[in-house]
Design a protein around this motif. Structure first.
Motif, PDB file in Angstrom:
ATOM      1  N   ARG A  54       0.828  -1.215   0.000  1.00 42.52           N
ATOM      2  CA  ARG A  54       0.000   0.000   0.000  1.00 42.52           C
ATOM      3  C   ARG A  54       0.854   1.252   0.000  1.00 42.52           C
ATOM      4  N   VAL A 113       0.698   4.782   8.067  1.00 39.69           N
ATOM      5  CA  VAL A 113      -0.351   4.196   8.895  1.00 39.69           C
ATOM      6  C   VAL A 113      -1.035   3.078   8.116  1.00 39.69           C
ATOM      7  N   GLN A 114      -0.845   1.860   8.587  1.00 36.25           N
ATOM      8  CA  GLN A 114      -1.520   0.718   7.968  1.00 36.25           C
ATOM      9  C   GLN A 114      -2.922   0.537   8.540  1.00 36.25           C
ATOM     10  N   GLU A 115      -3.021   0.774   9.861  1.00 38.43           N
ATOM     11  CA  GLU A 115      -4.318   0.613  10.516  1.00 38.43           C
ATOM     12  C   GLU A 115      -4.347   1.508  11.744  1.00 38.43           C
ATOM     13  N   ALA A 155      -4.825   8.652   9.641  1.00 39.26           N
ATOM     14  CA  ALA A 155      -5.542   7.378   9.572  1.00 39.26           C
ATOM     15  C   ALA A 155      -4.921   6.535   8.460  1.00 39.26           C
ATOM     16  N   GLU A 156      -5.583   5.444   8.126  1.00 36.81           N
ATOM     17  CA  GLU A 156      -5.042   4.496   7.161  1.00 36.81           C
ATOM     18  C   GLU A 156      -4.550   5.178   5.886  1.00 36.81           C
ATOM     19  N   ASP A 157      -3.365   4.761   5.456  1.00 38.39           N
ATOM     20  CA  ASP A 157      -2.702   5.202   4.225  1.00 38.39           C
ATOM     21  C   ASP A 157      -2.168   6.629   4.296  1.00 38.39           C
ATOM     22  N   ASP A 158      -2.106   7.199   5.499  1.00 45.35           N
ATOM     23  CA  ASP A 158      -1.471   8.512   5.679  1.00 45.35           C
ATOM     24  C   ASP A 158      -0.005   8.319   6.034  1.00 45.35           C
ATOM     25  N   CYS A 180      -2.947   0.906  16.715  1.00 45.42           N
ATOM     26  CA  CYS A 180      -2.405   1.246  15.390  1.00 45.42           C
ATOM     27  C   CYS A 180      -1.336   0.252  14.958  1.00 45.42           C
ATOM     28  N   THR A 181      -1.284   0.029  13.658  1.00 40.63           N
ATOM     29  CA  THR A 181      -0.190  -0.702  13.031  1.00 40.63           C
ATOM     30  C   THR A 181       0.478   0.240  12.053  1.00 40.63           C
ATOM     31  N   LEU A 182       1.777   0.427  12.228  1.00 42.46           N
ATOM     32  CA  LEU A 182       2.527   1.383  11.425  1.00 42.46           C
ATOM     33  C   LEU A 182       3.701   0.690  10.744  1.00 42.46           C
TER      34      LEU A 182
END
Length: 196
Positions: free
Chosen positions: A3, A50-52, A73-76, A100-102
Motif C-alpha cells: 500500500r 499508517v496501515q491501521e 488514519a489508514e494510508d497517511d 495502530c499498526t505502522l
C-alpha cells in the motif's frame, strides 16, 4: 508495504531497485491505544505509514490545554517534519487514538536514498508541496469559515473519522469547545435541516 509503494507510485513510478531499498528502511510497529509515537520535547527522525488505526498530532499549551493539529488514519504518512528538518525537539505530541499498526523508518535513511533514486526524492518533494497546501488551506479556513462550516468540511474530508474518535478531539481540531460542537451537530439533525 504494498500500500505504501502504491501510494508513492501514484506520484512517482519506482524502479525495482528503489522499491527494494525503500522496503529495507521500514519495519512494522504496533502502537496500543493511548500510546505515544512522539512526545513533545523529543527529537524525532521517525517517518511512519499508517496501515491501521487513527492517531492525533497535538500541542499542549502552558496551562495544559490540548489543541489537536491534525489526525492520521489508514494510508497517511506521518512525521514531525519540523523536528527532523531542524534537528530540534518536537513541539508536537503524536498519540494513538485507537490501536495502530505502522510501518516506520528513520528519515535519515530515507534521505540517503534520494541521490541513488531520484523518484523517491520527487515523491518527497511532492509530499512537501501537498502538506504546504493543506497547512495553508487550514489557516485560511480558520479565518474565513465559521465553526459550522469548518465542521461540515471536516466531515466531508474525513467521512468515517467522526465514528472512530471522541467528539472532544474533533472539537479541539476545529478550534471550538465540545459544547459548541454538540450544538452544531444538534442543529444539523433538526427537521428543517434535513432533505425533504
Amino acid at each position: 508495504m504494498e500500500r505504501l509503494l502504491k501510494l508513492i507510485e501514484q506520484v512517482s513510478p519506482l524502479p525495482e531497485a528503489a522499491r527494494h531499498d525503500l522496503q529495507a528502511c521500514f519495519h512494522p510497529v504496533r502502537l496500543p491505544k493511548g500510546e505515544y509515537f512522539v512526545r513533545a520535547g523529543e527529537l524525532t527522525y521517525a517517518v511512519a505509514f499508517v496501515q491501521e488505526g487513527v492517531l492525533r498530532a497535538f500541542i499542549t499549551t502552558g496551562d495544559g490545554t490540548e489543541y489537536n493539529k491534525t489526525f492520521f488514519a489508514e494510508d497517511d504518512l506521518l512525521a514531525v517534519y519540523y523536528s527532523f528538518l531542524q534537528s530540534r525537539p518536537s513541539h508536537l505530541s503524536v498519540q494513538a487514538l485507537t490501536a495502530c499498526t505502522l510501518l516506520v523508518a528513520d528519515y535519515r535513511h530515507l534521505e540517503a536514498l534520494y541521490d541513488r533514486h531520484p523518484a523517491l526524492e520527487r515523491f518527497a518533494r511532492r509530499q512537501a508541496e501537498w502538506l504546504f497546501v493543506l497547512k495553508e488551506q487550514r489557516e485560511i479556513d480558520l479565518v474565513l469559515l465559521d465553526a459550522a462550516a469548518r465542521y461540515e468540511k471536516f466531515r466531508a474530508e474525513n467521512p468515517d473519522l467522526e465514528q472512530r474518535i471522541p467528539q472532544y478531539h474533533i472539537a479541539s481540531h476545529l478550534g471550538i469547545t465540545p459544547t459548541q460542537l454538540s450544538r452544531i451537530r444538534a442543529g444539523r439533525l433538526r427537521p428543517e435541516n434535513t432533505a425533504q
